[in-house]
Design a protein around this motif. Sequence first.
Motif, short mmCIF file in Angstrom:
data_model
loop_
_atom_site.label_atom_id
_atom_site.label_comp_id
_atom_site.label_asym_id
_atom_site.label_seq_id
_atom_site.Cartn_x
_atom_site.Cartn_y
_atom_site.Cartn_z
N ASP A 307 0.37 -1.33 -0.16
CA ASP A 307 0.26 0.50 0.14
C ASP A 307 0.78 1.81 0.10
N ALA A 308 2.05 1.10 -0.08
CA ALA A 308 3.13 1.99 -0.18
C ALA A 308 3.21 3.07 -1.10
N GLY A 309 3.30 4.36 -0.97
CA GLY A 309 3.11 5.60 -1.97
C GLY A 309 4.75 5.30 -2.98
N THR A 310 5.77 5.20 -1.52
CA THR A 310 7.56 5.21 -1.33
C THR A 310 7.68 4.05 -0.56
N VAL A 311 8.94 4.02 -1.16
CA VAL A 311 9.44 2.51 -0.75
C VAL A 311 10.90 3.44 -0.41
N VAL A 312 11.54 3.38 0.51
CA VAL A 312 13.20 3.16 0.80
C VAL A 312 13.40 1.84 1.30
N TRP A 313 14.68 1.23 0.82
CA TRP A 313 15.37 0.24 0.93
C TRP A 313 16.47 0.53 1.32
N ASN A 314 17.37 -0.08 2.51
CA ASN A 314 18.85 -0.32 3.01
C ASN A 314 18.63 -1.64 3.68
N GLY A 315 19.67 -2.59 3.70
CA GLY A 315 19.90 -3.21 4.12
C GLY A 315 18.93 -4.56 4.66
N PRO A 316 19.90 -5.84 3.83
CA PRO A 316 18.88 -6.86 4.60
C PRO A 316 18.30 -7.26 5.01
N ASP A 338 6.89 -5.76 -6.44
CA ASP A 338 5.18 -5.84 -6.97
C ASP A 338 4.40 -4.93 -6.27
N SER A 339 5.39 -3.88 -5.68
CA SER A 339 4.12 -2.85 -5.17
C SER A 339 4.64 -1.78 -6.34
N SER A 340 3.88 -0.76 -6.45
CA SER A 340 3.70 0.48 -7.43
C SER A 340 3.97 1.29 -6.63
N ALA A 341 4.20 1.00 -4.98
CA ALA A 341 5.18 2.17 -5.14
C ALA A 341 6.35 2.64 -6.15
N ILE A 342 7.06 4.24 -5.81
CA ILE A 342 7.97 4.77 -6.70
C ILE A 342 9.32 3.49 -5.03
N SER A 343 10.13 3.08 -5.74
CA SER A 343 11.06 2.13 -4.97
C SER A 343 12.42 2.92 -5.35
N VAL A 344 13.18 2.77 -4.38
CA VAL A 344 14.36 3.36 -3.88
C VAL A 344 15.70 2.83 -3.16
N ILE A 345 15.98 1.62 -3.56
CA ILE A 345 17.26 1.01 -3.11
C ILE A 345 18.77 1.73 -2.70
N GLY A 346 19.42 1.55 -1.43
CA GLY A 346 20.16 1.61 -1.48
C GLY A 346 21.94 0.88 -0.82
N GLY A 347 22.63 0.57 -0.98
CA GLY A 347 23.47 0.10 0.41
C GLY A 347 23.72 -1.22 -0.48
N GLY A 348 24.91 -1.58 -1.03
CA GLY A 348 25.39 -2.89 -1.45
C GLY A 348 24.64 -3.91 -0.98
N GLU A 349 24.43 -4.37 0.44
CA GLU A 349 23.77 -5.97 1.09
C GLU A 349 22.31 -5.70 0.11
N SER A 350 22.27 -4.41 -0.09
CA SER A 350 19.99 -4.61 -0.44
C SER A 350 20.34 -4.62 -1.89
#
Length: 391
Positions: A307-316, A338-350
């Motif tokens: 249900d997110a509009g924006t997702v940021v993800w850092n770290g497994p 699968d989400s329609s959110a704007i997704s931004v992933i940072g960090g080597g491991e993720s």
Amino acid sequence: MFSKKTVVDLDVKGKKVFVRVDFNVPIKDGVVGDDTRIRAALPTIEYLLNNGAAVILASHLGRPKGGPDIKYSLKPVAGHLSKLLGKPVKFAEDCIGPIAVAAAKALKAGEVLLLENTRFHLEEEANNQGMARALASLADLYVNDAFGTAHRAHASTEGVARYLPAAAGFLLEKEIKYLGQAVAAPKHPFVAILGGAKISDKIGVIKNLLQKADTILIGGGMANTFLKAQGFDMADSLVEDAVVETAKELLADGSSKLLLPVDVVVADKFEESAAHKVLPAGNVPAGWRVLDIGPETIKAYGKVIKDAGTVVWNGPMGVFEFAEFAKGTYGVAQAVADSSAISVIGGGESVAAIQQSGLAEKITHISTGGGASLEMLEGLVLPGVAALQDK
Ligand code: AMP
């Protein structure tokens, strides 16, 4: 939104352009491994070449001890880049001094020169102004496209920008736009996913995101410290005892926003082949340790992400290097994809996890910078960006 000059604001025709790139890539036996960072710099390099510039590239590689060390030579990158560009790439065995000066002087419009590792000089990391001036003397213009090092004020990332007209490359611009926008003007609900080994690296990030995000999903080793702060015995789990008190404060401030695992996968050893079982989050049996989030947590986090509009993800979410304990990380990766959110992933491991899962193309933006992306999530201004000229 991005207030700095970029390459398109510069008149580059017939000019020598010093471009700080992040070519800090894995090299084994003289062969470049994952070349994502090199490819990410191609749009800027190609733009400059197509617009009549002579391009001088500089980067660091690894952590040499401040002197020449063949193990950290950028020479293999010159060959690799030459293949990607489909044209020769010259190489200078020093980034300053007579060798660099002669190579830069001889460089013509449409040609590319790669300089040797900037960290072969201790002055680089000290942001020594003599070194910064020496780098600047090689060119007419400065472009920073090294997002992965933009959080460091070094001679080639910050110092040199004081002595030349200085602008951002396309990669730097893109990174700052996506990461900056996600934090400063997110589409809500704004969901942050934080994992990895430690809380201590990410306290500033959590504090900033508690102001900005609607929900923060916690996994990985850092969840253990939060669970300990709630009073549970984590047995042999990775826990940072020194920040349990800080974790308590964060939980008190952000109880409505911080979500912790409801179940966990515990193992009897820190090994790929360890015996393991799923338990509700709580006291861990003596001799066992938490290595992943459990299936109920994957489901619960997945609902929030959906249900997110924006997702940021850092770290497994767990020790994803072991297949058996990668389910949490891959489950969350699938939910983000699968989400329609704007997704931004940072960090080597993720980033590695999302690439291994084959879902990378479903992500809006995958950052090339670990530390730099974390500092963006913390709301900090990166010195390598601050040093550039305003539009
Ligand atoms: P970071 O560099 O802080 O993003 O941490 C990444 C590392 O955290 C990975 O190598 C994971 O194996 C590790 N990690 C994730 N979850 C756990 C856990 N529950 N226990 C120990 N290490 C973990």
